[in-house]
Design an enzyme around this catalytic site. Structure first.
Site, mmCIF file in Angstrom:
data_model
loop_
_atom_site.group_PDB
_atom_site.id
_atom_site.type_symbol
_atom_site.label_atom_id
_atom_site.label_comp_id
_atom_site.label_asym_id
_atom_site.label_seq_id
_atom_site.Cartn_x
_atom_site.Cartn_y
_atom_site.Cartn_z
ATOM 1 N N GLY A 125 -47.915 71.885 96.429
ATOM 2 C CA GLY A 125 -48.925 71.460 95.472
ATOM 3 C C GLY A 125 -50.337 71.509 96.031
ATOM 4 C CG ASN A 169 -50.528 61.019 92.162
ATOM 5 O OD1 ASN A 169 -51.457 61.412 91.454
ATOM 6 N ND2 ASN A 169 -50.730 60.476 93.340
ATOM 7 C CD GLN A 213 -45.965 62.856 90.837
ATOM 8 O OE1 GLN A 213 -44.934 62.351 90.378
ATOM 9 N NE2 GLN A 213 -46.204 62.885 92.135
ATOM 10 C CB SER A 230 -45.120 70.456 94.835
ATOM 11 O OG SER A 230 -44.605 70.157 96.101
ATOM 12 C CB ALA A 231 -39.980 73.049 95.790
ATOM 13 C CG HIS A 232 -41.994 67.700 98.118
ATOM 14 N ND1 HIS A 232 -42.226 66.349 98.147
ATOM 15 C CD2 HIS A 232 -43.213 68.278 98.122
ATOM 16 C CE1 HIS A 232 -43.537 66.118 98.183
ATOM 17 N NE2 HIS A 232 -44.153 67.283 98.174
ATOM 18 C CB CYS A 279 -51.127 61.866 99.925
ATOM 19 S SG CYS A 279 -49.899 62.736 99.010
HETATM 20 N N1 PLP Z 1 -50.753 66.789 93.230
HETATM 21 C C1 PLP Z 1 -50.066 65.702 92.853
HETATM 22 C C2 PLP Z 1 -50.302 65.124 91.486
HETATM 23 C C3 PLP Z 1 -49.139 65.112 93.713
HETATM 24 O O1 PLP Z 1 -48.462 64.029 93.321
HETATM 25 C C4 PLP Z 1 -48.955 65.688 94.999
HETATM 26 C C5 PLP Z 1 -48.024 65.050 95.971
HETATM 27 O O2 PLP Z 1 -47.892 63.838 96.023
HETATM 28 C C6 PLP Z 1 -49.684 66.837 95.348
HETATM 29 C C7 PLP Z 1 -50.571 67.352 94.440
HETATM 30 C C8 PLP Z 1 -49.498 67.506 96.661
HETATM 31 O O3 PLP Z 1 -48.299 68.247 96.670
HETATM 32 P P1 PLP Z 1 -47.622 68.711 98.045
HETATM 33 O O4 PLP Z 1 -47.037 67.487 98.659
HETATM 34 O O5 PLP Z 1 -46.580 69.703 97.637
HETATM 35 O O6 PLP Z 1 -48.685 69.355 98.857
#
Ligand code: PLP
Length: 374
Positions: free
Chosen positions: A72, A151, A179, A199-201, A324
């Site tokens: 992501g 998120n 999300q 994002s895959a995870h 994060c």
């Molecule tokens: N954008 C949103 C809304 C997210 O929730 C996240 C991860 O928490 C990201 C971007 C970042 O994704 P990635 O962990 O795959 O870099």
């Protein structure tokens, strides 16, 4: 092993076992570099093509509109920097105050490089208003980027209407759908977005892999310069194993979408019912239209950090703010943008259920919270 309840699925999800099995051959047997012309790489090449087609079908895109990235964060960076480079860092970008830091911190860098960034305020339910967007667009706007779903509180935005407002001023529209993909139905043609990040995870795929959707006619600068992979726009040897697992996990989640939604909304009800039954005073944050399973709760008079650690001691993982940002114990920028009362904001936790959670898990969370709060 100690019994553990994982209720932080908005931070990441458990890798799907079948997706894991699907990727194994590409790590151990079919490991050829797909840029090579020999037959040993043929199966990897086919897997790459199939994965692109599968992912495209899941969001109603064309296969050539799907680009593989590391996740992501990279997809978000690409959308913003790709537009900024293309416009020689001249003009403005419109975003919202509640975006993920992958967007917000990229905006800061682009601002340092000369672009103007406009941050839209949101409602108390964390929603961007179309009217607010329209008022902030001008002839210098190069891009609008608004997240599909938040998120922290799960609120889903009116993406179709927001994209339409941008297009009426000939402005590109990107959405960070990290999300949402794999959790709610997404049809890029119907929404008419120009770019989308995933994002895959977040949908039971592996970490460190994701995709970027870019409408065929949209032209932005490449993200990685190097070889000819991903049509020369995102160079680097493809991670076939993870790409295969991502496509597998997404297909499975999309096929199970309705049943997962139903299950997760039921878990939410069980949680709230349990809290009310135990006379727990709380406030639920976010919009009525939200990501299934994302429950953001404020407990007045308590510290979210303390609740998180007490729950952790009882074998339950939830979060405050976003993963994060968990080193930063200040009030989250999202709750601030929602103008949530400070006492409530401090006592906030996010419980995010995933398809593997059960009613039994929820009852244990209610029991634990009741014990802590009383
Ligand atoms: N954008 C949103 C809304 C997210 O929730 C996240 C991860 O928490 C990201 C971007 C970042 O994704 P990635 O962990 O795959 O870099």
């Amino acid at each position: 092993m100690k019994e553990y309840i994982y209720a932080d699925n908005a931070a990441t999800t458990k890798l799907d076992m079948d997706a894991f099995e699907a990727m194994k051959p590409y790590l151990l047997e079919e490991y050829g570099n797909v840029s090579q012309p020999y037959s040993f790489s043929r199966s990897g090449k086919r897997a790459l093509k199939d994965a692109r087609e599968t992912i495209a079908r899941c969001i109603n895109a064309e296969p050539e509109e799907i680009f593989f990235t590391s996740g992501g964060t990279e997809s978000d960076n690409w959308a913003l920097k790709g537009v900024a480079f293309k416009n020689k860092f001249i003009g403005n970008i419109v975003t919202s105050e509640i975006e993920h830091h992958a967007i917000l911190n990229t905006c800061k860098i682009l601002n340092d490089a000369g672009m103007i960034i406009k941050y839209l305020a949101v409602t108390k339910n964390a929603q961007v208003e179309v009217k607010e967007l329209k008022e902030n667009l001008d002839s210098d706007t190069k891009l609008v980027t608004i997240m599909f779903a938040n998120n922290e509180v799960g609120s889903i935005q009116q993406i179709r209407e927001l994209a339409e407002a941008a297009h009426n001023r000939d402005v590109l529209f990107h959405t960070d759908a990290v999300q949402a993909v794999g959790h709610v139905k997404i049809d890029v043609k119907d929404l008419n977005v120009d770019m989308l990040s995933a994002s895959a995870h977040k949908f039971n795929g592996p970490k460190g892999i994701g995709f970027f959707y870019k409408k065929n006619k949209v032209q932005i600068a490449p993200y990685m310069n190097g070889g000819a992979q991903e049509k020369g726009l995102r160079a680097g040897t493809e991670n076939i194993a993870f790409i295969v697992a991502m496509a597998y996990a997404l297909k499975k989640n999309c096929e199970e979408l309705e049943q997962n939604e139903k299950h997760l909304f039921h878990l939410e009800k069980v949680l709230e019912h349990g809290l009310r039954e135990n006379n727990i005073v709380y406030r639920r944050n976010g919009a009525e239209v939200h990501i299934p399973g994302n429950v953001n709760l404020s407990f007045p008079g308590y510290e979210g950090e303390v609740l998180l650690h007490r729950l952790d001691l009882m074998g339950i993982s939830v979060s405050t703010g976003s993963a994060c940002d968990s080193v930063n114990t200040q009030i989250s920028h999202v709750l601030q943008a929602m103008k949530l009362d400070e006492a409530l904001a401090r006592g906030t936790i996010r419980i995010s259920f995933g398809k593997n959670n059960t009613v039994e898990d929820v009852k244990k969370i209610v029991f634990a919270l009741t014990k802590i709060l009383n």
